[in-house]
Design a protein around this motif. Structure first.
Motif, PDB file in Angstrom:
ATOM      1  N   LYS A  62       0.841  -1.195   0.000  1.00 48.68           N
ATOM      2  CA  LYS A  62       0.000   0.000   0.000  1.00 48.68           C
ATOM      3  C   LYS A  62       0.880   1.250   0.000  1.00 48.68           C
ATOM      4  N   ARG A  63       1.935   1.250   0.807  1.00 46.09           N
ATOM      5  CA  ARG A  63       2.830   2.402   0.855  1.00 46.09           C
ATOM      6  C   ARG A  63       3.501   2.628  -0.494  1.00 46.09           C
ATOM      7  N   SER A  64       3.924   1.558  -1.162  1.00 49.96           N
ATOM      8  CA  SER A  64       4.597   1.732  -2.452  1.00 49.96           C
ATOM      9  C   SER A  64       3.623   2.193  -3.545  1.00 49.96           C
ATOM     10  N   ARG A  65       2.361   1.787  -3.455  1.00 46.32           N
ATOM     11  CA  ARG A  65       1.353   2.196  -4.462  1.00 46.32           C
ATOM     12  C   ARG A  65       0.761   3.567  -4.173  1.00 46.32           C
ATOM     13  N   GLU A  66       0.441   3.822  -2.893  1.00 47.46           N
ATOM     14  CA  GLU A  66      -0.357   4.995  -2.548  1.00 47.46           C
ATOM     15  C   GLU A  66       0.386   6.033  -1.725  1.00 47.46           C
ATOM     16  N   GLY A  67       1.548   5.681  -1.206  1.00 47.77           N
ATOM     17  CA  GLY A  67       2.328   6.616  -0.411  1.00 47.77           C
ATOM     18  C   GLY A  67       2.127   6.431   1.080  1.00 47.77           C
ATOM     19  N   TYR A  68       3.024   7.053   1.821  1.00 50.72           N
ATOM     20  CA  TYR A  68       3.030   6.904   3.275  1.00 50.72           C
ATOM     21  C   TYR A  68       1.761   7.474   3.910  1.00 50.72           C
ATOM     22  N   ASP A  69       1.351   8.672   3.491  1.00 47.02           N
ATOM     23  CA  ASP A  69       0.204   9.317   4.122  1.00 47.02           C
ATOM     24  C   ASP A  69      -1.068   8.485   3.975  1.00 47.02           C
ATOM     25  N   GLN A  70      -1.272   7.879   2.819  1.00 50.94           N
ATOM     26  CA  GLN A  70      -2.452   7.029   2.611  1.00 50.94           C
ATOM     27  C   GLN A  70      -2.367   5.765   3.464  1.00 50.94           C
ATOM     28  N   THR A  71      -1.158   5.247   3.627  1.00 53.81           N
ATOM     29  CA  THR A  71      -0.968   4.062   4.470  1.00 53.81           C
ATOM     30  C   THR A  71      -1.283   4.395   5.917  1.00 53.81           C
ATOM     31  N   GLN A  72      -0.791   5.543   6.391  1.00 47.69           N
ATOM     32  CA  GLN A  72      -1.103   5.975   7.755  1.00 47.69           C
ATOM     33  C   GLN A  72      -2.608   6.197   7.911  1.00 47.69           C
ATOM     34  N   ALA A  73      -3.238   6.802   6.917  1.00 47.04           N
ATOM     35  CA  ALA A  73      -4.686   7.034   6.981  1.00 47.04           C
ATOM     36  C   ALA A  73      -5.438   5.703   7.062  1.00 47.04           C
ATOM     37  N   TYR A  74      -4.963   4.698   6.339  1.00 45.59           N
ATOM     38  CA  TYR A  74      -5.578   3.366   6.380  1.00 45.59           C
ATOM     39  C   TYR A  74      -5.473   2.771   7.782  1.00 45.59           C
ATOM     40  N   VAL A  75      -4.285   2.862   8.363  1.00 49.95           N
ATOM     41  CA  VAL A  75      -4.071   2.356   9.727  1.00 49.95           C
ATOM     42  C   VAL A  75      -5.029   3.063  10.684  1.00 49.95           C
ATOM     43  N   ASN A  76      -5.128   4.373  10.577  1.00 52.12           N
ATOM     44  CA  ASN A  76      -6.006   5.135  11.465  1.00 52.12           C
ATOM     45  C   ASN A  76      -7.473   4.761  11.267  1.00 52.12           C
ATOM     46  N   ILE A 121     -11.182  -9.460  12.800  1.00 51.94           N
ATOM     47  CA  ILE A 121     -10.891  -9.018  14.164  1.00 51.94           C
ATOM     48  C   ILE A 121      -9.383  -8.849  14.336  1.00 51.94           C
ATOM     49  N   LEU A 122      -8.608  -9.791  13.803  1.00 48.89           N
ATOM     50  CA  LEU A 122      -7.158  -9.773  13.990  1.00 48.89           C
ATOM     51  C   LEU A 122      -6.473  -8.621  13.264  1.00 48.89           C
ATOM     52  N   VAL A 123      -6.886  -8.341  12.035  1.00 45.67           N
ATOM     53  CA  VAL A 123      -6.238  -7.268  11.274  1.00 45.67           C
ATOM     54  C   VAL A 123      -6.416  -5.911  11.976  1.00 45.67           C
ATOM     55  N   PRO A 124      -7.638  -5.532  12.405  1.00 43.41           N
ATOM     56  CA  PRO A 124      -7.760  -4.259  13.127  1.00 43.41           C
ATOM     57  C   PRO A 124      -6.946  -4.217  14.426  1.00 43.41           C
ATOM     58  N   ILE A 125      -6.758  -5.360  15.069  1.00 43.49           N
ATOM     59  CA  ILE A 125      -5.943  -5.398  16.286  1.00 43.49           C
ATOM     60  C   ILE A 125      -4.493  -5.046  15.951  1.00 43.49           C
ATOM     61  N   VAL A 126      -3.961  -5.635  14.885  1.00 43.79           N
ATOM     62  CA  VAL A 126      -2.586  -5.309  14.468  1.00 43.79           C
ATOM     63  C   VAL A 126      -2.500  -3.832  14.097  1.00 43.79           C
ATOM     64  N   LEU A 127      -3.494  -3.335  13.358  1.00 39.67           N
ATOM     65  CA  LEU A 127      -3.497  -1.922  12.968  1.00 39.67           C
ATOM     66  C   LEU A 127      -3.592  -1.017  14.197  1.00 39.67           C
ATOM     67  N   ASN A 128      -4.340  -1.448  15.214  1.00 36.26           N
ATOM     68  CA  ASN A 128      -4.467  -0.675  16.442  1.00 36.26           C
ATOM     69  C   ASN A 128      -3.112  -0.564  17.136  1.00 36.26           C
ATOM     70  N   LEU A 129      -2.368  -1.641  17.150  1.00 34.97           N
ATOM     71  CA  LEU A 129      -1.032  -1.610  17.722  1.00 34.97           C
ATOM     72  C   LEU A 129      -0.145  -0.628  16.953  1.00 34.97           C
ATOM     73  N   LEU A 130      -0.268  -0.627  15.636  1.00 41.14           N
ATOM     74  CA  LEU A 130       0.538   0.267  14.799  1.00 41.14           C
ATOM     75  C   LEU A 130       0.114   1.724  14.940  1.00 41.14           C
ATOM     76  N   GLN A 131      -1.153   1.946  15.217  1.00 45.57           N
ATOM     77  CA  GLN A 131      -1.654   3.313  15.356  1.00 45.57           C
ATOM     78  C   GLN A 131      -1.099   3.993  16.606  1.00 45.57           C
ATOM     79  N   SER A 132      -0.587   3.213  17.526  1.00 49.33           N
ATOM     80  CA  SER A 132      -0.102   3.774  18.788  1.00 49.33           C
ATOM     81  C   SER A 132       0.945   4.860  18.586  1.00 49.33           C
ATOM     82  N   GLY A 133       1.644   4.842  17.474  1.00 51.46           N
ATOM     83  CA  GLY A 133       2.658   5.862  17.216  1.00 51.46           C
ATOM     84  C   GLY A 133       2.144   7.092  16.502  1.00 51.46           C
ATOM     85  N   SER A 134       0.840   7.124  16.215  1.00 52.68           N
ATOM     86  CA  SER A 134       0.259   8.288  15.542  1.00 52.68           C
ATOM     87  C   SER A 134       0.265   9.501  16.465  1.00 52.68           C
TER      88      SER A 134
END
Length: 181
Positions: A62-76, A121-134
């Motif tokens: 996703k980052r390589s196709r859409e860029g970092y900001d879109q990837t962060q927005a997806y995580v959020n 359920i599992l994918v949003p949990i991983v994304l939630n962990l990654l969002q912690s640095g937002s």
């Protein structure tokens, strides 16, 4: 472990979203899921490792196709503890979901169909962990703190096995005094 260090740093940084409560909620959700599907903690750890590896690959694409900001927005957008089929379909093709389920089934002994049912359920949990640095909503905007260092550490892993979601969650459990994961 670099990723866990980044998470701890985010917990201690008031300009980032991370909190001990967030980590506790993530761990509790995984434990509840384990109970609901009648799996033991080591099986859930293995499953989280496989899912985490696929999420990393999906977010790197996703980052390589859409860029970092879109990837962060997806995580959020898709992080959390609520089931989200869109979090899965936004990262993986149907073929990738089947590959993930087959690999996880080989490693865990779980039924592949059950694994597919758990992914929303599992994918949003991983994304939630990654969002912690937002950046926290009330934090002042600063170019040096606008990047999510937890997501950066996760995406920039060099594939040497250093970044493993299950290991991070186990360390988080120890940090919080919860030995159940």
């Amino acid at each position: 472990m670099r990723l866990f260090d980044q998470i701890l740093g985010a917990i201690n940084n008031p300009s980032q979203q991370a909190s001990s409560g967030q980590l506790a909620n993530i761990l509790n959700t995984v434990q509840q899921l384990s109970s609901s599907y009648n799996t033991n903690p080591s099986t859930m750890q293995t499953l989280m490792s496989v899912v985490g590896g696929y999420v990393r690959s999906g977010l790197q694409q996703k980052r390589s196709r859409e860029g970092y900001d879109q990837t962060q927005a997806y995580v959020n957008q898709y992080s959390g503890a609520s089931p989200s089929p869109q979090s899965v379909s936004g990262l993986f093709s149907q073929n990738q979901v089947q590959q993930l389920a087959q690999l996880a089934a080989q490693r865990t002994g779980l039924n592949p169909n059950m694994i597919v049912q758990m992914l929303p359920i599992l994918v949003p949990i991983v994304l939630n962990l990654l969002q912690s640095g937002s950046r926290a909503q009330n934090a002042p905007s600063n170019p040096q703190t606008s990047r999510n260092n937890v997501l950066d550490a996760f995406l920039d892993a060099n594939g040497d096995g250093e970044v493993d979601i299950a290991d991070v969650m186990q360390l988080a459990g120890r940090h919080l005094g919860q030995s159940r994961f």
